[in-house]
Design an enzyme around this catalytic site. Structure first.
Site, mmCIF file in Angstrom:
data_model
loop_
_atom_site.group_PDB
_atom_site.id
_atom_site.type_symbol
_atom_site.label_atom_id
_atom_site.label_comp_id
_atom_site.label_asym_id
_atom_site.label_seq_id
_atom_site.Cartn_x
_atom_site.Cartn_y
_atom_site.Cartn_z
ATOM 1 N N GLU A 1 -1.942 2.986 -22.576
ATOM 2 C CA GLU A 1 -1.184 3.610 -21.483
ATOM 3 C C GLU A 1 -0.306 2.602 -20.761
ATOM 4 O O GLU A 1 -0.567 2.236 -19.636
ATOM 5 C CB GLU A 1 -2.118 4.342 -20.509
ATOM 6 C CG GLU A 1 -3.382 3.591 -20.192
ATOM 7 C CD GLU A 1 -4.385 4.399 -19.372
ATOM 8 O OE1 GLU A 1 -4.392 5.644 -19.458
ATOM 9 O OE2 GLU A 1 -5.168 3.769 -18.644
ATOM 10 N N TYR B 1 4.492 -8.822 -3.796
ATOM 11 C CA TYR B 1 3.835 -9.698 -4.794
ATOM 12 C C TYR B 1 4.561 -11.021 -4.993
ATOM 13 O O TYR B 1 4.266 -11.728 -5.941
ATOM 14 C CB TYR B 1 3.804 -9.026 -6.170
ATOM 15 C CG TYR B 1 3.327 -7.608 -6.223
ATOM 16 C CD1 TYR B 1 2.029 -7.273 -5.824
ATOM 17 C CD2 TYR B 1 4.139 -6.597 -6.722
ATOM 18 C CE1 TYR B 1 1.579 -5.963 -5.906
ATOM 19 C CE2 TYR B 1 3.689 -5.287 -6.805
ATOM 20 C CZ TYR B 1 2.417 -4.976 -6.397
ATOM 21 O OH TYR B 1 1.985 -3.688 -6.484
ATOM 22 N N CYS C 1 14.689 -5.231 8.623
ATOM 23 C CA CYS C 1 14.374 -6.096 9.752
ATOM 24 C C CYS C 1 13.120 -6.922 9.497
ATOM 25 O O CYS C 1 12.135 -6.801 10.226
ATOM 26 C CB CYS C 1 14.233 -5.256 11.003
ATOM 27 S SG CYS C 1 15.738 -4.352 11.338
ATOM 28 N N TYR D 1 7.841 0.375 -10.884
ATOM 29 C CA TYR D 1 7.324 0.058 -9.552
ATOM 30 C C TYR D 1 8.435 -0.300 -8.568
ATOM 31 O O TYR D 1 8.249 -1.135 -7.694
ATOM 32 C CB TYR D 1 6.258 -1.055 -9.629
ATOM 33 C CG TYR D 1 5.181 -0.739 -10.638
ATOM 34 C CD1 TYR D 1 4.306 0.318 -10.420
ATOM 35 C CD2 TYR D 1 5.064 -1.455 -11.837
ATOM 36 C CE1 TYR D 1 3.342 0.650 -11.348
ATOM 37 C CE2 TYR D 1 4.097 -1.122 -12.774
ATOM 38 C CZ TYR D 1 3.236 -0.078 -12.528
ATOM 39 O OH TYR D 1 2.289 0.243 -13.453
#
Ligand SMILES: *Cc1c(COP(=O)(O)O)cnc(C)c1O
Length: 478
Positions: free
Chosen positions: A326, A370, A397, A426
């Site tokens: 997957e 990340y 900001c 993502y």
């Protein structure tokens, strides 16, 4: 700032010639740009035979540009590799959390892949997309696998009603399913069991999900009790085992090890009296975001997984189960770029020069979440010499809203089109409306045709869910 000589890209064009020369031999997860990328009119990036400048003029900026040929090629590379290397049945399913929308699901469904969904919303999206494309309820049900470590009762009811495969994560879910299922006479609920395989991958920073203290899956200590419980439940039809160990993985060893671990527990289930037929090895293959990333190709990954599963099965005297993989990121990540328009500029002598774009962490939260790295180029200056280093800042900001710290680009000015590569996975799926910035549009390009697949949000969209209770209104308006 002046450019150090170590960089290998002399122009934007080099990103194409270095990585995308031999379209179909190349593993799509190695390419920084979509496979159909070209330079036209000397200076313009073209994807799917659509000129980036025209796309931005027509659909606005920022814009996600998804290349259909690259997406289909990744699907085929997975499918064909399993057919080549795995001697049992196999099914590739797309981890739709990477980017779930009707058209993405639609393209991937027509490549015969199934879908991994992790929420009622992703389930709904996959069902709607597939039924609009004419798939029967039965085909849809068989091709969807429902994951998640805390599915709500409503989600479980949706899953049961839809007859999809449910990948059970924990005891509470198992017991809830039995309770819900027993209320429905003659019901049989197809499940897989997600295990925590206790695998650590040391060499790379990524989101781990298979380590001992992971929140996902049954712990191996519980295995025997789980199997004994499942065997007694008439309403459950347990097909197999599942594990997913993490994302953006560049090593092959962890998946080799995982295959052996899963097959070992497969055998154990058989010894306990439960004959299983499906083994789901998860996803996690990485992609190249920069020239120094070097993940295995899709074919190499599939070869490793297939051979490991077959070897482990032979050692354990098991016939080859239906093997499911997957992938999410490696199917769609490299198929998309985001085009932004460059706005303001701030030079801090001796330190850095900021170029600000018209998007940022709301359409791509990966760098701030990340510390992810990206590659960029100027889509309307593909042949201009790369001479400068910039810091590309978003418009939000937060000082941390930086898409890339040391972007090597030609001389640029306001209005140029900045292209960030590898934004298919993502990005849209994690996008937000932070600072009330409408989410960008997305287009699917192929053979010179650009089709809107996600409409750009409007300001009205932003206030659509807002409610203004009467008691906040001045009396004169009541
Ligand atoms: C996220 C996820 C995947 C896909 O991971 P990629 O790194 O995008 O390939 C597969 N399976 C499960 C259960 C996941 O949570």
């Amino acid at each position: 700032m002046a450019l150090e000589p170590k960089y290998i890209f002399r122009t934007g064009q080099d990103y194409i010639s270095k990585y995308t020369n031999k379209i179909l031999q190349k593993s799509s997860n190695h390419c920084l740009l979509p496979l159909t990328s070209k330079v036209v009119n000397n200076d313009y990036l073209e994807i799917g035979e659509c000129n980036i400048k025209n796309l931005v003029e027509q659909f606005g900026s920022p814009l996600y540009v998804l290349d259909e040929i690259t997406l289909r090629t990744s699907c085929r590379q997975y499918r064909d590799s399993f057919n080549l290397y795995y001697e049992g049945p196999s099914q590739v399913i797309y981890a739709s959390k990477a980017w779930s929308c009707l058209s993405v699901i639609g393209v991937i469904a027509t490549e015969n892949l199934g879908f991994d969904v992790v929420s009622g919303g992703e389930l709904y999206t996959a069902q709607i997309a597939m039924s609009k494309l004419g798939y029967s309820k039965l085909e849809i049900a068989n091709k969807i696998y429902f994951h998640g470590n805390n599915k709500s009762l409503d989600e479980l009811r949706l899953a049961i009603n839809s007859n999809c495969n449910i990948v059970v994560d924990n005891w509470l879910e198992l017991q809830s399913l039995v309770k819900l299922g027993n209320d429905l006479p003659e019901k049989s609920i197809r499940i897989l069991l997600r295990l925590t395989p206790e695998i650590e991958c040391h060499t790379h920073e990524y989101i781990k999900t298979g380590h001992l203290d992971s929140k996902f899956g049954f712990s191996l200590n519980d295995f025997e009790a789980v199997i004994n419980y499942v065997i007694k439940q008439k309403v459950l039809d347990c097909l197999g085992l599942h594990s997913h160990i993490g994302s953006q993985i560049f090593e092959k060893q962890p998946h080799h090890d995982l295959a052996f671990i899963l097959v070992k527990w497969f055998k154990k289930a058989q010894e306990l009296g439960l004959i299983l037929s499906e083994l789901n090895i998860g996803g996690g293959l990485g992609i190249s975001y920069t020239h120094s990333d070097d993940p295995p190709s899709i074919e190499e990954w599939v070869k490793t997984v297939s051979e490991s599963v077959m070897e482990a099965c032979m050692e354990n005297n098991l016939s080859f189960p239906k093997l499911i993989a997957e992938p999410g990121r490696s199917l769609i990540g490299s198929a998309c770029i985001t085009a932004y328009t460059i706005g303001s500029r701030k030079e801090i002598p001796g330190l850095c020069t900021y170029l600000a774009i018209d998007g940022g962490m709301s359409d791509n939260p990966r760098p701030i979440t990340y510390k992810s790295l990206y590659s960029v180029l100027i889509g309307n200056k593909m042949s201009k010499k790369i001479t400068e280093t910039f810091t590309i800042a978003g418009k939000h900001c937060e000082s941390g809203d930086i898409i890339i710290k040391d972007a090597q680009l030609p001389q640029t000015r306001t209005g140029d089109i900045l292209v960030v590569m590898g934004t298919g996975a993502y990005n849209y799926s994690m996008a937000s409306n932070y600072n009330r910035i409408p989410r960008p549009a997305a287009v699917l390009v192929n053979h010179g045709e650009a089709s809107l697949i996600v409409r750009r949000e409007t300001y009205d969209d932003l206030v659509r869910q807002d409610c203004l209770p009467q008691r906040l209104l001045p009396d004169c308006l009541l």
